[in-house]
Design a protein around this motif. Structure first.
Motif, short mmCIF file in Angstrom:
data_model
loop_
_atom_site.label_atom_id
_atom_site.label_comp_id
_atom_site.label_asym_id
_atom_site.label_seq_id
_atom_site.Cartn_x
_atom_site.Cartn_y
_atom_site.Cartn_z
N ALA A 114 0.84 -1.20 0.00
CA ALA A 114 0.00 0.00 0.00
C ALA A 114 0.87 1.25 0.00
O ALA A 114 0.61 2.22 -0.73
CB ALA A 114 -0.93 0.00 1.21
N LEU A 115 1.93 1.23 0.80
CA LEU A 115 2.89 2.34 0.82
C LEU A 115 3.55 2.48 -0.54
O LEU A 115 3.73 3.59 -1.05
CB LEU A 115 3.95 2.09 1.89
N GLY A 116 3.92 1.34 -1.14
CA GLY A 116 4.58 1.37 -2.44
C GLY A 116 3.69 1.94 -3.53
O GLY A 116 4.14 2.71 -4.37
N VAL A 170 8.84 5.23 -0.32
CA VAL A 170 9.58 4.08 -0.84
C VAL A 170 10.50 3.51 0.24
O VAL A 170 10.53 2.28 0.47
CB VAL A 170 10.41 4.49 -2.08
N GLU A 171 11.24 4.37 0.90
CA GLU A 171 12.13 3.91 1.97
C GLU A 171 11.34 3.23 3.08
O GLU A 171 11.74 2.18 3.59
CB GLU A 171 12.93 5.09 2.52
N ARG A 172 10.21 3.82 3.43
CA ARG A 172 9.37 3.23 4.48
C ARG A 172 8.84 1.87 4.05
O ARG A 172 8.81 0.92 4.84
CB ARG A 172 8.22 4.19 4.79
N ALA A 173 8.42 1.76 2.79
CA ALA A 173 7.88 0.50 2.29
C ALA A 173 8.94 -0.59 2.26
O ALA A 173 8.69 -1.75 2.63
CB ALA A 173 7.29 0.70 0.89
N LEU A 174 10.14 -0.24 1.80
CA LEU A 174 11.21 -1.24 1.73
C LEU A 174 11.64 -1.69 3.12
O LEU A 174 11.93 -2.87 3.33
CB LEU A 174 12.40 -0.67 0.95
N ARG A 175 11.66 -0.77 4.07
CA ARG A 175 12.00 -1.15 5.45
C ARG A 175 10.93 -2.06 6.05
O ARG A 175 11.23 -2.95 6.85
CB ARG A 175 12.15 0.10 6.33
N SER A 229 9.05 -7.81 4.41
CA SER A 229 9.48 -8.94 5.22
C SER A 229 10.96 -9.24 4.98
O SER A 229 11.43 -9.22 3.83
CB SER A 229 8.65 -10.18 4.87
N ARG A 230 11.67 -9.51 6.05
CA ARG A 230 13.08 -9.86 5.93
C ARG A 230 13.25 -11.18 5.17
O ARG A 230 12.51 -12.13 5.40
CB ARG A 230 13.70 -10.00 7.31
N GLY A 231 14.20 -11.19 4.26
CA GLY A 231 14.47 -12.40 3.51
C GLY A 231 13.59 -12.59 2.31
O GLY A 231 13.83 -13.49 1.50
N ALA A 232 12.55 -11.76 2.17
CA ALA A 232 11.64 -11.88 1.02
C ALA A 232 11.87 -10.70 0.07
O ALA A 232 12.29 -9.62 0.48
CB ALA A 232 10.19 -11.89 1.50
N LEU A 233 11.60 -10.92 -1.21
CA LEU A 233 11.72 -9.84 -2.17
C LEU A 233 10.62 -8.80 -1.93
O LEU A 233 9.50 -9.17 -1.56
CB LEU A 233 11.61 -10.38 -3.59
N PRO A 234 10.91 -7.53 -2.14
CA PRO A 234 9.85 -6.52 -2.05
C PRO A 234 8.77 -6.81 -3.07
O PRO A 234 8.99 -7.49 -4.08
CB PRO A 234 10.58 -5.21 -2.36
N GLY A 235 7.58 -6.27 -2.85
CA GLY A 235 6.47 -6.47 -3.77
C GLY A 235 6.60 -5.63 -5.03
O GLY A 235 7.47 -4.75 -5.15
N SER A 236 5.72 -5.87 -5.98
CA SER A 236 5.77 -5.22 -7.28
C SER A 236 5.64 -3.70 -7.16
O SER A 236 6.39 -2.96 -7.79
CB SER A 236 4.66 -5.77 -8.18
N TYR A 237 4.68 -3.23 -6.36
CA TYR A 237 4.49 -1.79 -6.26
C TYR A 237 5.69 -1.12 -5.60
O TYR A 237 6.10 -0.03 -5.99
CB TYR A 237 3.21 -1.46 -5.49
N CYS A 238 6.26 -1.77 -4.59
CA CYS A 238 7.46 -1.23 -3.95
C CYS A 238 8.60 -1.08 -4.94
O CYS A 238 9.29 -0.05 -4.98
CB CYS A 238 7.89 -2.13 -2.79
N LEU A 239 8.82 -2.10 -5.76
CA LEU A 239 9.92 -2.06 -6.73
C LEU A 239 9.67 -1.04 -7.83
O LEU A 239 10.59 -0.31 -8.23
CB LEU A 239 10.11 -3.45 -7.32
N GLN A 240 8.43 -0.96 -8.32
CA GLN A 240 8.12 0.05 -9.33
C GLN A 240 8.32 1.45 -8.78
O GLN A 240 8.80 2.35 -9.47
CB GLN A 240 6.69 -0.12 -9.82
#
Length: 411
Positions: A225-227, A272-277, A280-291
């Motif tokens: 949602a943040l992303g 973006v920084e908030r979303a990436l932080r 989940s640890r060890g998991a890839l960020p989601g699509s919206y976060c990466l975009q």
């Protein structure tokens, strides 16, 4: 007064409809109430003047008109009047926050898992944003009568199953978030891509999507949602520079960056920084976060030449793992071309087009045409631009492609 009423309709009609659906519990009754409310406004406002709170006035007028009609009909046929009349004294009508949240409630209702994914999106675009059935059908490549029937059946299913008009509780909220995010982004893209309606409507759609994104982040500050909110803000920050005063399309590399909204860029980058932080640890960020992360790199670059294409290429490579679609692969190919040169990008684009999945996607042919032009292969570039033009519907894009073709013809 007619222009003022038209402006109120443009600005408030979907919010009024969302509140009427909550109060009446029925899509069709709410739409009838909305029509009656504006009919009353056309009769009364020229005499009485514009009310202090047009939205509350319209909600009250529409609701009571329909309830009175239901009472009259109840004399002749059995009706579930209590169900529709229960909200006649609802105190939340005077609660601005509750009324503002009605469209968010409506989105979750339209995105209920009892409805198919396609119907969720179509119903939300129709009921929350007011897009015409024809515009939605065009986006879905579906005949308008077919889509209209799907929307009618979906509303009947919501009514008959008494699907609650509410934001779901914590146990089910996250699992339904993906559909809501998808719908909000499609609403934003409808405004951003300028595929239908006038300029004011498109700007309103983009602003509405961002507003809904903010509400969703307040309600559920999950990484995606943040992303999504970050992504919309970062794209929207460039809106003033996307076209000339005459409406001509301006490429990202050629935009006047002094016109970009620096406050929105700062807000989007922080999100973006908030979303990436928060991912989940060890998991890839989601699509919206990466975009959003990719959009932040573009937005924070002082010039096109200073863009960190190494970073963008790497982010697209990760996005391809999360969302392995041909469109993401095309964007990765563009990044490769910017990092390694047009020949490397063209090789990747040709490999994608050979698979057939992007054969009808205008941007794939536009990218190929531009790379061929950069390599001096003008005859092939001309064919690719002509293919792009045949697939393009937007006037600004058509004019841009025709300018490219004219430049090639001029040698």
């Amino acid at each position: 007064m007619q222009p003022a009423i038209s402006a109120v309709y443009t600005q408030e009609s979907r919010a009024v409809l969302a509140t009427l659906i909550r109060l009446l519990g029925d899509f069709d009754l709410a739409e009838e109430a909305l029509q009656e409310a504006f009919r009353a406004a056309l009769e009364q406002w020229p005499k009485q003047g514009l009310p202090d709170n047009p939205r509350a006035w319209l909600v009250s007028a529409g609701r009571f008109t329909v309830i009175d009609a239901l009472r009259r009909r109840a004399r002749f046929e059995p009706l579930d009047l209590d169900r529709h009349d229960a909200g006649s004294e609802d105190p939340t009508l005077e609660d601005p926050e509750s009324v503002e949240d009605d469209r968010l409630r409506l989105i979750f209702t339209c995105c209920h898992p009892a409805l198919s994914a396609e119907v969720q999106v179509a119903l939300t675009l129709r009921e929350v944003c007011g897009l015409t059935t024809e515009a939605i059908a065009s986006a879905f490549l579906t005949p308008a009568p077919t889509l209209a029937q799907r929307i009618v059946r979906a509303k009947a299913k919501i009514r008959d199953a008494r699907i609650p008009y509410e934001v779901p509780g914590p146990d089910t909220l996250i699992e339904r978030l993906d559909a809501v995010l998808r719908v909000i982004y499609l609403v934003y893209n409808e405004g951003y891509s300028a595929s239908s309606g006038d300029d004011l409507m498109r700007a309103d759609l983009a602003a509405e999507a961002i507003r809904l994104g903010r509400l969703l982040v307040q309600l559920l500050p999950q990484p995606e949602a943040l992303g999504l909110l970050a992504l919309m803000l970062l794209h929207d920050a460039r809106s003033a520079a996307r076209s000339s005063p005459e409406g001509a399309l301006i490429l990202l590399s050629e935009q006047d960056r002094t016109l970009w909204n620096t406050a929105q860029i700062a807000e989007g980058a922080a999100l973006v920084e908030r979303a990436l932080r928060a991912s989940s640890r060890g998991a890839l960020p989601g699509s919206y976060c990466l975009q959003a992360a990719i959009a932040a790199v573009h937005a924070q670059s002082p010039s096109s030449d200073a863009t960190d294409w190494q970073e963008i290429t790497g982010l697209y490579a990760v996005l391809l793992q999360v969302e392995p679609t041909p469109v993401v692969a095309l964007n990765h190919a563009v990044a490769l071309a910017m990092r390694d040169g047009p020949a490397a990008g063209l090789s990747a684009v040709d490999a994608l087009l050979s698979g057939g999945a992007l054969d009808s996607y205008r941007l794939a042919h536009a990218v190929r045409a531009d790379l061929l032009r950069q390599l001096g292969r003008n005859d092939e570039a001309r064919v690719a631009y002509e293919r792009t033009l045949a697939l393009t519907q937007q006037a600004a894009e058509q004019n841009f492609i025709q300018q490219r073709l004219a430049a090639l013809a001029a040698g």
